[in-house]
Write an enzyme that holds these catalytic residues in place. Sequence first.
Site, PDB file in Angstrom:
ATOM      1  N   GLU A 147       0.815  -1.220   0.000  1.00 51.53           N
ATOM      2  CA  GLU A 147       0.000   0.000   0.000  1.00 51.53           C
ATOM      3  C   GLU A 147       0.849   1.271   0.000  1.00 51.53           C
ATOM      4  O   GLU A 147       0.427   2.308   0.514  1.00 51.53           O
ATOM      5  CB  GLU A 147      -0.960  -0.002   1.193  1.00 51.53           C
ATOM      6  CG  GLU A 147      -1.843  -1.241   1.286  1.00 51.53           C
ATOM      7  CD  GLU A 147      -2.829  -1.379   0.130  1.00 51.53           C
ATOM      8  OE1 GLU A 147      -3.094  -0.373  -0.541  1.00 51.53           O
ATOM      9  OE2 GLU A 147      -3.330  -2.502  -0.089  1.00 51.53           O
ATOM     10  N   LEU A 148       2.046   1.186  -0.567  1.00 50.91           N
ATOM     11  CA  LEU A 148       2.993   2.313  -0.647  1.00 50.91           C
ATOM     12  C   LEU A 148       3.379   2.861   0.725  1.00 50.91           C
ATOM     13  O   LEU A 148       3.744   4.036   0.863  1.00 50.91           O
ATOM     14  CB  LEU A 148       2.439   3.441  -1.520  1.00 50.91           C
ATOM     15  CG  LEU A 148       2.211   3.134  -3.003  1.00 50.91           C
ATOM     16  CD1 LEU A 148       1.860   4.412  -3.755  1.00 50.91           C
ATOM     17  CD2 LEU A 148       3.403   2.464  -3.652  1.00 50.91           C
TER      18      LEU A 148
END
Length: 442
Positions: A147-148
């Site tokens: 999710e970065l």
Amino acid sequence: MKKSICLYFQVHQPNRLRLYRFFDIGKDSHYYDDFANRTILRRVAQKCYLPMNALLLELIEANKGAFKVAFSISGSVLEQFDRYAPEVIESFRKLAQTGNVEFLSETYYHSLASLASPIEFKNQVLKHKEAIEHYFGVTPKAFRNTELIYSDAIGEMVYDMGFKTMLTEGAKHVLGWKSPNFVYSCAQAPNLKLLLKNSGLSDDIAFRFSDRGWSDWPLTGDKYLGWLKASAQNDEIVNLFMDYETFGEHQKAASGIFDFMKFFPEVVLKDGEFEFVTPSQATKKHRPVAELDVPDPISWADEERDVTAWLGNELQNDAFNKLNDQAEKLALLNDETLWSDFGHLQESDHFYYMCTKFFSDGAVHKYFNPYDTPYEAFINYMNVLSDFILRVDDAISVSDVNFAAAKPAKAPAKKAVKKAAAKPAAKKTAAKKPAAKKVAKK
């Protein structure tokens, strides 16, 4: 020098848990909803993965290598491809063979390990790297976390593992007045270069494309190119990061999303102001303009762009902490099945389902959530986790018994026997002397 467009797609499907009741604990240790996993994987493969991979291959060939993209594919979805749709892996292999597609490294289980354990984080990254080499014959050079998710400390860990490029979110509360359309560097590891998602332009495709109530609907290639030019007027690179399931799954084929992607590269390349680059190419082409100071973790989720989508309430933190408390015990075991379940129970999706955000991003969470309420998600997960903990404790008990049985308990007794044997021998020799004297007297 031309400006750059970096297209990156995340590919992931979780191992969804079956309805696991309290009375199943200690009796049934199969946790996964195989029917739902197979059904959803096959559906998304037909709607998204296969047609979109075919389109990307066509675009790469038609534009003679000028069109480039990047993927990160979690180990969890690779396992499901192997099990339910091996033709998808073959279609990704064809993309890999073009040399125009970069495959990034990540956590194998799409987990939050970077927030829990540096050791587990590193193990999952290495496991994922081996999987990418096995399936696609390439070694990942760039990294994107689940999710970065990113912070200075995470960036330092990633750099220590040998990566020079990392993707993350262009969070406004971190950037301030600065633009996401440049390459930055990690504050704690300056040689790690960072590519930041342009949220506005990425979400125009990922979330707003089919919204007929959107003032800019419909989105065309020419209109979008105009926005790219306006955004990067004095900048260097626009990073468009999104879920791969955007194409055909979240944005249905009837919305025109495939037609948009079919003509978008041609519009960009014909104009001549931009060129497409992969993440590794981007950080070789563009130098960092500044260090990015990120003391607290950020992500690409929700309006807050932090980690509260997964660890924002007591339910999530309780489940997360109890799961990770098992790591020390598992380290004593060499049980492949337990380690696999431990990995799949770390998938970030399970904690996302427990999110209690009902206002700012409630609609998004509801779309991706198979449970009616976050409390149902928590109860179901904790039932599974309770059974898992029992299995770990039982395995520890068995290993202790086996260790005790194999331990050479009689070893110290042997030394005592040797000493006891030596003493009588000495006495026996001494006893013969008086006998000799007695004979002499006679």
